[in-house]
Scaffold this motif. Structure first.
Motif, mmCIF file in Angstrom:
data_model
loop_
_atom_site.group_PDB
_atom_site.id
_atom_site.type_symbol
_atom_site.label_atom_id
_atom_site.label_comp_id
_atom_site.label_asym_id
_atom_site.label_seq_id
_atom_site.Cartn_x
_atom_site.Cartn_y
_atom_site.Cartn_z
ATOM 1 N N ASP A 143 0.842 -1.191 0.000
ATOM 2 C CA ASP A 143 0.000 0.000 0.000
ATOM 3 C C ASP A 143 0.879 1.244 0.000
ATOM 4 O OD1 ASP A 143 -2.370 1.523 0.144
ATOM 5 O OD2 ASP A 143 -2.171 1.695 2.326
ATOM 6 N N GLU A 144 0.590 2.165 -0.896
ATOM 7 C CA GLU A 144 1.261 3.462 -0.969
ATOM 8 C C GLU A 144 2.783 3.333 -1.036
ATOM 9 O OE1 GLU A 144 -0.029 5.852 2.258
ATOM 10 O OE2 GLU A 144 -2.138 5.849 1.668
ATOM 11 N N GLY A 145 3.257 2.367 -1.823
ATOM 12 C CA GLY A 145 4.694 2.209 -1.999
ATOM 13 C C GLY A 145 5.375 1.437 -0.894
ATOM 14 N N TRP A 146 4.629 0.933 0.085
ATOM 15 C CA TRP A 146 5.187 0.163 1.200
ATOM 16 C C TRP A 146 4.746 -1.298 1.083
ATOM 17 C CZ3 TRP A 146 8.257 1.711 5.402
ATOM 18 C CH2 TRP A 146 8.506 3.089 5.502
ATOM 19 N N MET A 147 5.709 -2.189 1.194
ATOM 20 C CA MET A 147 5.415 -3.609 1.376
ATOM 21 C C MET A 147 5.521 -3.898 2.869
ATOM 22 S SD MET A 147 4.835 -6.658 -0.025
ATOM 23 C CE MET A 147 5.457 -6.680 -1.706
ATOM 24 N N PHE A 148 4.485 -4.496 3.457
ATOM 25 C CA PHE A 148 4.495 -4.726 4.904
ATOM 26 C C PHE A 148 3.701 -5.983 5.229
ATOM 27 C CE2 PHE A 148 0.865 -2.114 3.861
ATOM 28 C CZ PHE A 148 -0.169 -2.615 4.622
ATOM 29 N N GLY A 149 3.905 -6.467 6.438
ATOM 30 C CA GLY A 149 3.188 -7.660 6.870
ATOM 31 C C GLY A 149 3.931 -8.370 7.978
ATOM 32 N N GLU A 150 3.747 -9.688 8.032
ATOM 33 C CA GLU A 150 4.314 -10.502 9.101
ATOM 34 C C GLU A 150 4.788 -11.826 8.518
ATOM 35 O OE1 GLU A 150 3.237 -11.040 13.820
ATOM 36 O OE2 GLU A 150 1.668 -10.595 12.360
ATOM 37 N N LEU A 151 6.061 -12.118 8.714
ATOM 38 C CA LEU A 151 6.669 -13.336 8.193
ATOM 39 C C LEU A 151 6.864 -14.356 9.309
ATOM 40 C CD1 LEU A 151 9.557 -11.862 5.986
ATOM 41 C CD2 LEU A 151 7.327 -12.669 5.206
ATOM 42 N N PRO A 152 6.822 -15.644 8.977
ATOM 43 C CA PRO A 152 7.203 -16.663 9.968
ATOM 44 C C PRO A 152 8.715 -16.762 10.064
ATOM 45 C CG PRO A 152 6.572 -17.719 7.921
ATOM 46 C CD PRO A 152 6.341 -16.251 7.716
ATOM 47 N N ASP A 153 9.211 -17.087 11.228
ATOM 48 C CA ASP A 153 10.637 -17.337 11.433
ATOM 49 C C ASP A 153 10.780 -18.256 12.633
ATOM 50 O OD1 ASP A 153 13.359 -17.327 11.308
ATOM 51 O OD2 ASP A 153 13.627 -15.195 11.785
ATOM 52 N N LEU A 154 11.846 -19.038 12.650
ATOM 53 C CA LEU A 154 12.096 -19.935 13.770
ATOM 54 C C LEU A 154 12.682 -19.148 14.935
ATOM 55 C CD1 LEU A 154 13.649 -23.021 11.944
ATOM 56 C CD2 LEU A 154 11.279 -22.657 12.625
ATOM 57 N N PRO A 193 13.957 -23.887 19.024
ATOM 58 C CA PRO A 193 14.213 -23.670 17.596
ATOM 59 C C PRO A 193 13.220 -24.369 16.690
ATOM 60 C CG PRO A 193 15.800 -25.218 18.524
ATOM 61 C CD PRO A 193 15.010 -24.677 19.679
ATOM 62 N N ARG A 194 12.345 -25.202 17.247
ATOM 63 C CA ARG A 194 11.321 -25.859 16.443
ATOM 64 C C ARG A 194 9.958 -25.183 16.586
ATOM 65 N NH1 ARG A 194 14.806 -30.016 17.841
ATOM 66 N NH2 ARG A 194 15.459 -31.308 16.092
ATOM 67 N N GLU A 195 9.971 -23.992 17.190
ATOM 68 C CA GLU A 195 8.745 -23.224 17.330
ATOM 69 C C GLU A 195 8.824 -21.977 16.452
ATOM 70 O OE1 GLU A 195 5.915 -23.790 18.881
ATOM 71 O OE2 GLU A 195 6.571 -25.735 19.626
ATOM 72 N N LEU A 196 7.686 -21.579 15.898
ATOM 73 C CA LEU A 196 7.641 -20.408 15.036
ATOM 74 C C LEU A 196 7.588 -19.120 15.847
ATOM 75 C CD1 LEU A 196 5.287 -21.056 11.978
ATOM 76 C CD2 LEU A 196 7.762 -20.776 12.019
ATOM 77 N N GLY A 197 8.222 -18.104 15.292
ATOM 78 C CA GLY A 197 8.089 -16.761 15.804
ATOM 79 C C GLY A 197 7.479 -15.870 14.735
ATOM 80 N N TYR A 198 7.273 -14.607 15.061
ATOM 81 C CA TYR A 198 6.622 -13.666 14.146
ATOM 82 C C TYR A 198 7.566 -12.495 13.887
ATOM 83 C CZ TYR A 198 2.386 -16.278 15.255
ATOM 84 O OH TYR A 198 1.456 -17.278 15.422
ATOM 85 N N PHE A 199 7.846 -12.244 12.622
ATOM 86 C CA PHE A 199 8.731 -11.173 12.208
ATOM 87 C C PHE A 199 7.919 -10.139 11.433
ATOM 88 C CE2 PHE A 199 11.644 -9.466 8.879
ATOM 89 C CZ PHE A 199 12.449 -8.713 9.723
ATOM 90 N N ARG A 200 7.719 -8.984 12.036
ATOM 91 C CA ARG A 200 6.953 -7.922 11.389
ATOM 92 C C ARG A 200 7.901 -7.019 10.604
ATOM 93 N NH1 ARG A 200 2.513 -6.246 16.066
ATOM 94 N NH2 ARG A 200 1.725 -8.378 16.362
ATOM 95 N N PHE A 201 7.460 -6.586 9.444
ATOM 96 C CA PHE A 201 8.327 -5.805 8.581
ATOM 97 C C PHE A 201 7.505 -4.785 7.794
ATOM 98 C CE2 PHE A 201 6.574 -8.910 5.771
ATOM 99 C CZ PHE A 201 6.504 -8.288 4.532
#
Length: 328
Positions: free
Chosen positions: A79-90, A98-106
């Motif tokens: 939106d408006e030239g910005w890519m944003f959201g939430e990615l999965p990461d270990l 290390p076998r559990e997911l975390g949340y990476f917001r960007f």
């Protein structure tokens, strides 16, 4: 591998790490060149970080809301030239499971990359370390996004390869009839496969939720990157599904072998019970303390009764074996 310490020179304090990059993707502080773009990585559990993002009027309201959202949901938007959201990461191996997911917001545009996390994350930390050691030189924010998500997929591939090797070992022992004790190895492996398959499903769902209307609004370079990452995630998801099917088949084969062994043991017990039953009945009859028992006065009574009991038991044994052989 320990996570990187916050940059003590960061003007934002210890709740965020700031990296400035030049046109070649090198850290501007090391190269001495002009800053082309910057990466700000926030610790979202710190109230100061949240206040800093909330008060940053240079960011669109949608970006601030996305970074500070109270809920967690894997998604990507533009939106408006910005890519944003939430990615999965270990989660980081030294600070979580290390076998559990975390949340990476960007969120990123052409000159800024903003990110935040509530827990130390493995792919983000590996990417940050690669940048500081000079192995990775992202010339623009889009390349940083690509590097982080690719590293997450690489971590999943490493785990899947390790689980596949373990399945190979279990399969060799099951096929070689040395399967005793393999159930204790297979159960946790299958549980891990199910967990990682769930992670791969989360990764592929990220791109599945981007409809064609959104894709048409993307710049060409972002659209190409999304398509490439989606293809990689789908391929890895297929490998996870194949591994899950293998684990299920091995478990079924192992259960079949265990059932077959139990049936053979039950068959042996049934034969023993049938053979000993006549002897038990005869000994019970002749053991009654009553008058009129046959052979009670004969010196050969015990031998005669024993012979009759053995003969009946032998007849029953042969009959049971014949019935069992014809029914198998």
């Amino acid at each position: 591998m320990m996570p990187l310490d916050p940059d003590p020179a960061s003007p934002l304090g210890d709740f965020a790490v700031v990296h400035d990059f030049d046109a070649q993707g090198q850290l501007a502080g090391k190269s001495g060149d002009a800053v082309l773009w910057s990466w700000r990585n926030y610790t979202l559990v710190d109230a100061r970080a949240r206040r800093n993002l909330q008060s940053d009027e240079s960011l669109p309201a949608t970006i601030r809301d996305a970074l500070l959202s109270p809920g967690d949901q894997f998604q990507i938007s533009y939106d408006e030239g910005w890519m944003f959201g939430e990615l999965p990461d270990l989660q980081h191996e030294h600070y979580g499971d290390p076998r559990e997911l975390g949340y990476f917001r960007f969120a990123f545009n052409g000159t800024q990359f903003l990110s935040g996390r509530k827990h130390p994350l493995q792919a983000v930390d590996d990417t940050k370390r690669a940048i500081q050691t000079g192995k990775l030189k992202p010339a623009r924010p889009l390349e940083l996004f690509n590097a982080i998500f690719r590293r997450f997929l690489d971590l999943l591939r490493i785990e899947i390869t390790s689980l596949s090797a373990t399945l190979d070992s279990i399969e060799d022992r099951i096929v070689g009839e040395n399967w005793q004790g393999e159930r204790e190895r297979l159960v946790p492996v299958r549980r891990q496969i199910v967990v990682f398959h769930r992670y791969l499903s989360a990764a592929t769902a990220l791109f599945r939720d981007i409809d064609h209307a959104d894709r048409r609004s993307f710049p060409e370079d972002i659209d190409d990157l999304i398509e490439d990452l989606s293809r990689r995630a789908v391929t890895l998801h297929g490998e996870g599904e194949q591994l899950q099917r293998r684990a299920r088949l091995l478990q079924d084969e192992l259960l079949a072998k265990m059932t077959d062994r139990s049936n053979r043991l039950l068959y042996i017990l049934s034969v023993m019970t049938a053979v000993l039953l006549p002897t038990t009945v005869i000994s019970g009859l002749f053991g009654m303390n009553t008058g009129g028992l046959p052979f009670a006065e004969s010196s050969r009574g015990f031998a005669i009764v024993s012979f009759v009991a053995l003969a009946v038991s032998l007849f029953v044994f042969l009959a049971v074996r014949k019935i069992g052989g014809s029914g198998r």
